[in-house]
Design a protein around this motif. Sequence first.
Motif, PDB file in Angstrom:
ATOM      1  N   PRO A   6       0.810  -1.220   0.000  1.00  0.00           N
ATOM      2  CA  PRO A   6       0.000   0.000   0.000  1.00  0.00           C
ATOM      3  C   PRO A   6       0.844   1.271   0.000  1.00  0.00           C
ATOM      4  O   PRO A   6       1.916   1.315   0.595  1.00  0.00           O
ATOM      5  N   ILE A   7       0.332   2.277  -0.687  1.00  0.00           N
ATOM      6  CA  ILE A   7       0.948   3.598  -0.688  1.00  0.00           C
ATOM      7  C   ILE A   7      -0.078   4.587  -0.152  1.00  0.00           C
ATOM      8  O   ILE A   7      -1.281   4.359  -0.240  1.00  0.00           O
ATOM      9  N   THR A   8       0.407   5.672   0.420  1.00  0.00           N
ATOM     10  CA  THR A   8      -0.478   6.707   0.947  1.00  0.00           C
ATOM     11  C   THR A   8      -0.371   7.942   0.068  1.00  0.00           C
ATOM     12  O   THR A   8       0.732   8.357  -0.295  1.00  0.00           O
ATOM     13  N   LEU A   9      -1.524   8.502  -0.275  1.00  0.00           N
ATOM     14  CA  LEU A   9      -1.580   9.720  -1.073  1.00  0.00           C
ATOM     15  C   LEU A   9      -2.188  10.838  -0.241  1.00  0.00           C
ATOM     16  O   LEU A   9      -3.075  10.602   0.569  1.00  0.00           O
ATOM     17  N   ARG A  10      -1.691  12.055  -0.457  1.00  0.00           N
ATOM     18  CA  ARG A  10      -2.292  13.243   0.156  1.00  0.00           C
ATOM     19  C   ARG A  10      -2.732  14.139  -0.985  1.00  0.00           C
ATOM     20  O   ARG A  10      -1.920  14.682  -1.724  1.00  0.00           O
ATOM     21  N   LYS A  15      -6.761  15.647   2.130  1.00  0.00           N
ATOM     22  CA  LYS A  15      -7.250  14.347   2.568  1.00  0.00           C
ATOM     23  C   LYS A  15      -6.244  13.289   2.139  1.00  0.00           C
ATOM     24  O   LYS A  15      -5.589  13.417   1.105  1.00  0.00           O
ATOM     25  N   THR A  16      -6.142  12.237   2.931  1.00  0.00           N
ATOM     26  CA  THR A  16      -5.225  11.147   2.602  1.00  0.00           C
ATOM     27  C   THR A  16      -6.017   9.885   2.281  1.00  0.00           C
ATOM     28  O   THR A  16      -7.170   9.736   2.691  1.00  0.00           O
ATOM     29  N   MET A  17      -5.356   8.995   1.557  1.00  0.00           N
ATOM     30  CA  MET A  17      -5.975   7.716   1.185  1.00  0.00           C
ATOM     31  C   MET A  17      -4.893   6.665   1.077  1.00  0.00           C
ATOM     32  O   MET A  17      -3.839   6.907   0.482  1.00  0.00           O
ATOM     33  N   LEU A  18      -5.150   5.501   1.630  1.00  0.00           N
ATOM     34  CA  LEU A  18      -4.265   4.355   1.502  1.00  0.00           C
ATOM     35  C   LEU A  18      -4.720   3.569   0.281  1.00  0.00           C
ATOM     36  O   LEU A  18      -5.886   3.185   0.180  1.00  0.00           O
ATOM     37  N   VAL A  19      -3.803   3.339  -0.652  1.00  0.00           N
ATOM     38  CA  VAL A  19      -4.118   2.673  -1.912  1.00  0.00           C
ATOM     39  C   VAL A  19      -3.286   1.405  -2.009  1.00  0.00           C
ATOM     40  O   VAL A  19      -2.058   1.460  -1.984  1.00  0.00           O
ATOM     41  N   GLY A  20      -3.953   0.260  -2.127  1.00  0.00           N
ATOM     42  CA  GLY A  20      -3.237  -1.013  -2.189  1.00  0.00           C
ATOM     43  C   GLY A  20      -3.747  -1.956  -3.252  1.00  0.00           C
ATOM     44  O   GLY A  20      -3.340  -3.113  -3.296  1.00  0.00           O
ATOM     45  N   SER A  21      -4.619  -1.473  -4.126  1.00  0.00           N
ATOM     46  CA  SER A  21      -5.151  -2.325  -5.189  1.00  0.00           C
ATOM     47  C   SER A  21      -5.523  -1.460  -6.386  1.00  0.00           C
ATOM     48  O   SER A  21      -5.592  -0.234  -6.272  1.00  0.00           O
ATOM     49  N   VAL A  22      -5.786  -2.103  -7.500  1.00  0.00           N
ATOM     50  CA  VAL A  22      -6.204  -1.374  -8.693  1.00  0.00           C
ATOM     51  C   VAL A  22      -7.575  -0.738  -8.458  1.00  0.00           C
ATOM     52  O   VAL A  22      -7.819   0.387  -8.897  1.00  0.00           O
ATOM     53  N   TRP A  33      -6.417  15.866  -7.756  1.00  0.00           N
ATOM     54  CA  TRP A  33      -4.999  15.800  -8.116  1.00  0.00           C
ATOM     55  C   TRP A  33      -4.561  17.180  -8.588  1.00  0.00           C
ATOM     56  O   TRP A  33      -5.377  17.948  -9.096  1.00  0.00           O
ATOM     57  N   PRO A  34      -3.269  17.485  -8.480  1.00  0.00           N
ATOM     58  CA  PRO A  34      -2.789  18.796  -8.940  1.00  0.00           C
ATOM     59  C   PRO A  34      -3.050  19.043 -10.426  1.00  0.00           C
ATOM     60  O   PRO A  34      -3.434  20.145 -10.807  1.00  0.00           O
ATOM     61  N   GLN A  72       3.429  14.030  -9.272  1.00  0.00           N
ATOM     62  CA  GLN A  72       2.587  15.165  -8.877  1.00  0.00           C
ATOM     63  C   GLN A  72       2.774  15.559  -7.420  1.00  0.00           C
ATOM     64  O   GLN A  72       2.127  16.480  -6.939  1.00  0.00           O
ATOM     65  N   GLY A  73       3.655  14.861  -6.733  1.00  0.00           N
ATOM     66  CA  GLY A  73       3.982  15.232  -5.361  1.00  0.00           C
ATOM     67  C   GLY A  73       2.925  14.908  -4.334  1.00  0.00           C
ATOM     68  O   GLY A  73       2.893  15.519  -3.265  1.00  0.00           O
ATOM     69  N   ILE A  74       2.047  13.946  -4.632  1.00  0.00           N
ATOM     70  CA  ILE A  74       1.012  13.595  -3.650  1.00  0.00           C
ATOM     71  C   ILE A  74       1.295  12.263  -2.963  1.00  0.00           C
ATOM     72  O   ILE A  74       0.534  11.848  -2.086  1.00  0.00           O
ATOM     73  N   LEU A  75       2.384  11.605  -3.333  1.00  0.00           N
ATOM     74  CA  LEU A  75       2.773  10.357  -2.683  1.00  0.00           C
ATOM     75  C   LEU A  75       3.417  10.699  -1.343  1.00  0.00           C
ATOM     76  O   LEU A  75       4.364  11.477  -1.284  1.00  0.00           O
TER      77      LEU A  75
END
Length: 93
Positions: A6-10, A15-22, A33-34, A72-75
Amino acid sequence: MTAFMPITLRFCNNKTMLVGSVADAETALRHQWPDKTAPAYTEAARLVRLAVEGSCCPRTAFEAFSKAARQQGILVVKPRSRAHDWLDAAAGP
């Protein structure tokens, strides 16, 4: 359990979100997104859509998604845990 590490995006709205699947990536692409016109974003969106439909390798789509987020600097980059160091040491020669 997630399909990928999983990766975290801001997002732009902080707001943040944990993403671990398609499927998670597909949801995350709908957030703020920017620059949704950036080539990496549009390619990631295309590959994620194809992966959801079953005509693209999920790993390829997730890697493109991660690349777009990084560009995009959100990771959100987190420091490696000690567990990673222990696993690396155990796997080494």
